[in-house]
Design a protein around this motif. Structure first.
Motif, mmCIF file in Angstrom:
data_model
loop_
_atom_site.group_PDB
_atom_site.id
_atom_site.type_symbol
_atom_site.label_atom_id
_atom_site.label_comp_id
_atom_site.label_asym_id
_atom_site.label_seq_id
_atom_site.Cartn_x
_atom_site.Cartn_y
_atom_site.Cartn_z
ATOM 1 N N THR A 47 0.828 -1.204 0.000
ATOM 2 C CA THR A 47 0.000 0.000 0.000
ATOM 3 C C THR A 47 0.861 1.252 0.000
ATOM 4 O O THR A 47 0.562 2.229 -0.703
ATOM 5 C CB THR A 47 -0.940 -0.011 1.220
ATOM 6 N N THR A 48 1.926 1.237 0.760
ATOM 7 C CA THR A 48 2.813 2.404 0.817
ATOM 8 C C THR A 48 3.420 2.691 -0.550
ATOM 9 O O THR A 48 3.490 3.852 -0.983
ATOM 10 C CB THR A 48 3.925 2.177 1.853
ATOM 11 N N LEU A 49 3.850 1.650 -1.245
ATOM 12 C CA LEU A 49 4.395 1.849 -2.593
ATOM 13 C C LEU A 49 3.340 2.434 -3.519
ATOM 14 O O LEU A 49 3.615 3.380 -4.262
ATOM 15 C CB LEU A 49 4.905 0.516 -3.149
ATOM 16 N N LEU A 50 2.127 1.893 -3.469
ATOM 17 C CA LEU A 50 1.078 2.388 -4.358
ATOM 18 C C LEU A 50 0.768 3.854 -4.057
ATOM 19 O O LEU A 50 0.586 4.657 -4.980
ATOM 20 C CB LEU A 50 -0.176 1.534 -4.214
ATOM 21 N N LYS A 51 0.717 4.216 -2.787
ATOM 22 C CA LYS A 51 0.445 5.606 -2.425
ATOM 23 C C LYS A 51 1.576 6.528 -2.863
ATOM 24 O O LYS A 51 1.338 7.677 -3.277
ATOM 25 C CB LYS A 51 0.221 5.727 -0.914
ATOM 26 N N ALA A 52 2.806 6.046 -2.783
ATOM 27 C CA ALA A 52 3.936 6.861 -3.241
ATOM 28 C C ALA A 52 3.857 7.085 -4.745
ATOM 29 O O ALA A 52 4.121 8.188 -5.241
ATOM 30 C CB ALA A 52 5.249 6.193 -2.865
ATOM 31 N N LEU A 53 3.479 6.050 -5.492
ATOM 32 C CA LEU A 53 3.332 6.193 -6.941
ATOM 33 C C LEU A 53 2.196 7.148 -7.281
ATOM 34 O O LEU A 53 2.246 7.856 -8.301
ATOM 35 C CB LEU A 53 3.083 4.829 -7.582
ATOM 36 N N ALA A 54 1.161 7.177 -6.431
ATOM 37 C CA ALA A 54 0.020 8.063 -6.661
ATOM 38 C C ALA A 54 0.267 9.477 -6.164
ATOM 39 O O ALA A 54 -0.604 10.332 -6.294
ATOM 40 C CB ALA A 54 -1.211 7.489 -5.975
ATOM 41 N N HIS A 55 1.433 9.725 -5.594
ATOM 42 C CA HIS A 55 1.783 11.046 -5.064
ATOM 43 C C HIS A 55 0.908 11.401 -3.856
ATOM 44 O O HIS A 55 0.556 12.561 -3.644
ATOM 45 C CB HIS A 55 1.661 12.114 -6.151
ATOM 46 N N LEU A 56 0.547 10.381 -3.084
ATOM 47 C CA LEU A 56 -0.276 10.584 -1.897
ATOM 48 C C LEU A 56 0.535 10.537 -0.612
ATOM 49 O O LEU A 56 -0.008 10.792 0.462
ATOM 50 C CB LEU A 56 -1.377 9.516 -1.837
ATOM 51 N N LEU A 57 1.817 10.191 -0.722
ATOM 52 C CA LEU A 57 2.714 10.154 0.424
ATOM 53 C C LEU A 57 4.007 10.875 0.068
ATOM 54 O O LEU A 57 4.477 10.776 -1.071
ATOM 55 C CB LEU A 57 3.066 8.707 0.799
ATOM 56 N N PRO A 58 4.609 11.582 1.026
ATOM 57 C CA PRO A 58 5.918 12.158 0.758
ATOM 58 C C PRO A 58 6.950 11.059 0.565
ATOM 59 O O PRO A 58 6.978 10.071 1.305
ATOM 60 C CB PRO A 58 6.218 12.993 2.017
ATOM 61 N N ALA A 59 7.765 11.203 -0.459
ATOM 62 C CA ALA A 59 8.755 10.173 -0.774
ATOM 63 C C ALA A 59 9.999 10.829 -1.339
ATOM 64 O O ALA A 59 9.943 11.916 -1.927
ATOM 65 C CB ALA A 59 8.183 9.174 -1.779
ATOM 66 N N HIS A 60 11.122 10.161 -1.149
ATOM 67 C CA HIS A 60 12.371 10.578 -1.784
ATOM 68 C C HIS A 60 12.502 9.830 -3.107
ATOM 69 O O HIS A 60 12.068 8.691 -3.246
ATOM 70 C CB HIS A 60 13.563 10.271 -0.880
ATOM 71 N N GLY A 61 13.121 10.488 -4.068
ATOM 72 C CA GLY A 61 13.286 9.875 -5.375
ATOM 73 C C GLY A 61 12.345 10.486 -6.393
ATOM 74 O O GLY A 61 11.686 11.503 -6.138
ATOM 75 N N GLN A 62 12.270 9.857 -7.535
ATOM 76 C CA GLN A 62 11.479 10.395 -8.633
ATOM 77 C C GLN A 62 10.439 9.392 -9.086
ATOM 78 O O GLN A 62 10.714 8.199 -9.220
ATOM 79 C CB GLN A 62 12.379 10.760 -9.822
ATOM 80 N N VAL A 63 9.230 9.887 -9.316
ATOM 81 C CA VAL A 63 8.152 9.105 -9.912
ATOM 82 C C VAL A 63 7.731 9.810 -11.200
ATOM 83 O O VAL A 63 7.573 11.034 -11.220
ATOM 84 C CB VAL A 63 6.943 8.983 -8.966
ATOM 85 N N GLN A 64 7.569 9.042 -12.246
ATOM 86 C CA GLN A 64 7.129 9.595 -13.526
ATOM 87 C C GLN A 64 5.808 8.964 -13.943
ATOM 88 O O GLN A 64 5.625 7.747 -13.843
ATOM 89 C CB GLN A 64 8.169 9.353 -14.617
ATOM 90 N N ASN A 66 3.534 8.628 -17.233
ATOM 91 C CA ASN A 66 3.608 8.769 -18.691
ATOM 92 C C ASN A 66 4.859 9.528 -19.130
ATOM 93 O O ASN A 66 4.816 10.374 -20.033
ATOM 94 C CB ASN A 66 2.351 9.447 -19.234
ATOM 95 N N GLY A 67 5.993 9.229 -18.470
ATOM 96 C CA GLY A 67 7.270 9.804 -18.865
ATOM 97 C C GLY A 67 7.545 11.194 -18.338
ATOM 98 O O GLY A 67 8.584 11.777 -18.653
ATOM 99 N N ARG A 68 6.661 11.735 -17.510
ATOM 100 C CA ARG A 68 6.823 13.102 -16.990
ATOM 101 C C ARG A 68 6.845 13.059 -15.470
ATOM 102 O O ARG A 68 6.017 12.389 -14.851
ATOM 103 C CB ARG A 68 5.653 13.967 -17.480
ATOM 104 N N ASP A 69 7.796 13.782 -14.884
ATOM 105 C CA ASP A 69 7.906 13.831 -13.428
ATOM 106 C C ASP A 69 6.549 14.185 -12.837
ATOM 107 O O ASP A 69 5.924 15.174 -13.212
ATOM 108 C CB ASP A 69 8.945 14.884 -13.031
ATOM 109 N N ILE A 70 6.099 13.360 -11.892
ATOM 110 C CA ILE A 70 4.744 13.531 -11.372
ATOM 111 C C ILE A 70 4.570 14.870 -10.666
ATOM 112 O O ILE A 70 3.459 15.419 -10.612
ATOM 113 C CB ILE A 70 4.387 12.353 -10.438
#
Length: 256
Positions: A47-64, A66-70
């Motif tokens: 769940t934590t990973l999914l929330k990080a991918l959804a930009h619902l949790l503060p996270a370090h690193g980069q999530v994109q 469709n190829g664009r920084d979220i």
């Protein structure tokens, strides 16, 4: 994995909660137009990973996305491109089911704008798809857990996003409605959408296109759900306490 640009990708993604490192994913790419099931034992960080991918949790690193920084996506544009269905989501019990589903259309509406004919049509399609149209005038608080879950799924579908993230979407659904959910996901993927779902129902997860296997916050395997290496990884993270058997052309999971 698809050769197309991934729907979601991450680099050096870390999430800490209460000072503990919960998710540590150096690199991840989730294919477009596919259904990826995220699986693993309790506490694996699904769940934590999914929330990080959804930009619902503060996270370090980069999530994109469709190829664009979220973080470069405007809020409304991101909400139109990626829909979210969380587990045990709270809701205003006095809201009508139809009004809850209509919340999925907010990213398409101007500030304080009234729903358009297109919005109303999208909500009706979503509610009929999840078989909750008949109780559209009932307050959320009067619905059973399974009925409520179908309304929340309708809300996510009403967004008509290209990417759908679902955390435990089968919670409170009986077997027939779990089968309906499976048909819905397959229809979405056939239409070119991307679905990423955290599932505890391993038999259902094995029907996904891809498995993403987590253990202690790390991705230990990613691959087609039919691949023997995916099955081996699944057995390993559950300490070989499960067995996989093929019955009538489908994989089932039994205690070992």
């Amino acid at each position: 994995m698809s050769a197309e640009r991934p729907a979601l990708s991450a680099q050096d993604l870390q999430v800490r909660l209460g000072g503990r490192l919960i998710v540590d994913v150096p690199a991840l790419a989730l294919p477009s137009g596919r259904w990826t099931a995220v699986v693993g034992p309790n506490g694996a960080g699904k769940t934590t990973l999914l929330k990080a991918l959804a930009h619902l949790l503060p996270a370090h690193g980069q999530v994109q996305l469709n190829g664009r920084d979220i973080q470069q996506w405007p809020g409304k544009a991101r909400a139109r491109a990626m829909a979210w269905l969380g587990q045990s989501e709270p809701g205003a019990d006095d809201l009508l089911a139809h009004d809850v589903a209509m919340l999925g259309r907010l990213p398409h509406q101007p500030w304080l704008g009234a729903p358009s004919a297109e919005d109303r049509a999208a909500v009706e399609r979503a509610m009929r798809q999840t078989q909750c149209w008949d109780w559209r005038e009932r307050p959320l608080g009067q619905l059973s857990g399974g009925e409520r879950q179908r309304v929340l799924l309708a809300r996510a579908l009403a967004v008509e996003a290209q990417v759908l993230l679902m955390d435990e979407p089968l919670a409170n659904l009986d077997a027939p409605h779990q089968a309906d959910w499976l048909l819905t996901v397959r229809a979405l993927v056939a239409a070119g959408r991307t679905v990423v779902s955290v599932l505890h129902e391993l038999g259902m997860a094995l029907q996904a296109d891809e498995l993403l296997v987590l253990e202690r916050g790390r991705v230990v395997h990613q691959g087609p759900s039919t691949d023997p290496s995916s099955h081996a990884a699944l057995r390993a993270v559950f300490e070989h306490r499960i067995a996989l058997h093929q019955v009538a052309g489908q994989w089932v999971v039994l205690p070992h």
